[in-house]
Design a protein around this motif. Structure first.
Motif, PDB file in Angstrom:
ATOM      1  N   UNK A 121      36.135  53.215  42.293  1.00 28.46           N
ATOM      2  CA  UNK A 121      37.397  52.654  42.757  1.00 28.46           C
ATOM      3  C   UNK A 121      38.465  52.920  41.702  1.00 28.46           C
ATOM      4  N   UNK A 122      39.601  53.437  42.134  1.00 32.88           N
ATOM      5  CA  UNK A 122      40.760  53.602  41.256  1.00 32.88           C
ATOM      6  C   UNK A 122      41.471  52.257  41.199  1.00 32.88           C
ATOM      7  N   UNK A 123      41.451  51.589  40.040  1.00 37.79           N
ATOM      8  CA  UNK A 123      42.095  50.263  39.959  1.00 37.79           C
ATOM      9  C   UNK A 123      43.602  50.360  40.191  1.00 37.79           C
ATOM     10  N   UNK A 124      44.152  49.292  40.751  1.00 38.38           N
ATOM     11  CA  UNK A 124      45.596  49.194  40.914  1.00 38.38           C
ATOM     12  C   UNK A 124      46.233  49.271  39.528  1.00 38.38           C
ATOM     13  N   UNK A 125      47.467  49.671  39.471  1.00 36.42           N
ATOM     14  CA  UNK A 125      48.161  49.836  38.196  1.00 36.42           C
ATOM     15  C   UNK A 125      48.321  48.550  37.416  1.00 36.42           C
ATOM     16  N   UNK A 126      48.241  47.424  38.085  1.00 35.73           N
ATOM     17  CA  UNK A 126      48.390  46.132  37.432  1.00 35.73           C
ATOM     18  C   UNK A 126      47.348  45.167  37.971  1.00 35.73           C
ATOM     19  N   UNK A 127      46.969  44.199  37.159  1.00 32.36           N
ATOM     20  CA  UNK A 127      45.965  43.211  37.575  1.00 32.36           C
ATOM     21  C   UNK A 127      46.527  42.227  38.589  1.00 32.36           C
ATOM     22  N   UNK A 128      47.818  42.279  38.837  1.00 32.44           N
ATOM     23  CA  UNK A 128      48.426  41.336  39.792  1.00 32.44           C
ATOM     24  C   UNK A 128      48.999  42.065  41.011  1.00 32.44           C
ATOM     25  N   UNK A 129      48.446  43.209  41.337  1.00 31.06           N
ATOM     26  CA  UNK A 129      48.849  43.946  42.533  1.00 31.06           C
ATOM     27  C   UNK A 129      48.621  43.063  43.758  1.00 31.06           C
ATOM     28  N   UNK A 130      49.625  42.883  44.585  1.00 30.43           N
ATOM     29  CA  UNK A 130      49.500  42.033  45.777  1.00 30.43           C
ATOM     30  C   UNK A 130      48.598  42.699  46.813  1.00 30.43           C
ATOM     31  N   UNK A 131      47.584  41.969  47.262  1.00 29.63           N
ATOM     32  CA  UNK A 131      46.762  42.405  48.379  1.00 29.63           C
ATOM     33  C   UNK A 131      45.491  43.137  48.044  1.00 29.63           C
TER      34      UNK A 131
END
Length: 179
Positions: free
Chosen positions: A46-56
């Protein structure tokens, strides 16, 4: 009483040092959810979202049958206690769960992966709406919901994803038998 407070302060300092090492290693905090996201990224490509607080969603599957699809990763002591479902869209929920919570006295609940579940978000929401379940924090789910979505330690015939032996071995690293 002050002796116990001194002991507790020392233990918390030790825990903070360990949490700092975990955070430095994962690049995120040492909270259970962030650790779960790190493990999911490694095990499921999985490519993590750019931030730990990505909505959704927390990331996007890079390969396999789910490539390009978004996933929200959750890690709980016991998933049967309910899962948090965001109002923001994602394609799947990947839930890591420890063993069922012990009844009775409060005690340490080890961080472990006893089971993993993959929910198709649209199907899950449809099922829950059909039962009149309120969606949000600690959304109530049934054992049958978990059984239908289980991908680890074993899958059922309708599972959305079949783990490779390597993925199973990696998740086993976080099982109850590991010391």
């Amino acid at each position: 009483m002050t002796g116990k407070l001194h002991q507790l302060a020392a233990l918390l300092r030790d825990r903070d040092e360990l949490d700092a090492r975990i955070a430095a290693f994962t690049g995120r905090s040492a909270r259970p959810g962030d650790i779960g996201e790190f493990i999911a990224a490694q095990v499921f490509d999985i490519e993590p979202a750019g931030t730990a607080v990505q909505a959704g969603y927390d990331g996007v599957f890079r390969s396999g049958a789910l490539a390009g699809r978004t996933v929200n990763v959750k890690a709980y002591g016991d998933a049967l206690a309910g899962i948090d479902i965001s109002p923001h869209p994602c394609d799947f929920y990947l839930v890591f769960s420890g063993p069922p919570r012990p009844l009775g006295a409060v005690r340490h609940h080890q961080w472990q992966v006893s089971a993993a579940y993959l929910f198709d978000t649209s199907r899950l929401l449809e099922t829950l709406a059909g039962r009149g379940v309120k969606i949000g924090i600690a959304t109530s789910i049934r054992r049958a919901d978990l059984d239908a979505a289980r991908i680890f330690p074993a899958t059922n015939g309708t599972s959305l994803l079949r783990l490779t032996p390597e993925q199973t071995a990696l998740l086993n690293l976080f099982g109850a038998h590991v010391i």
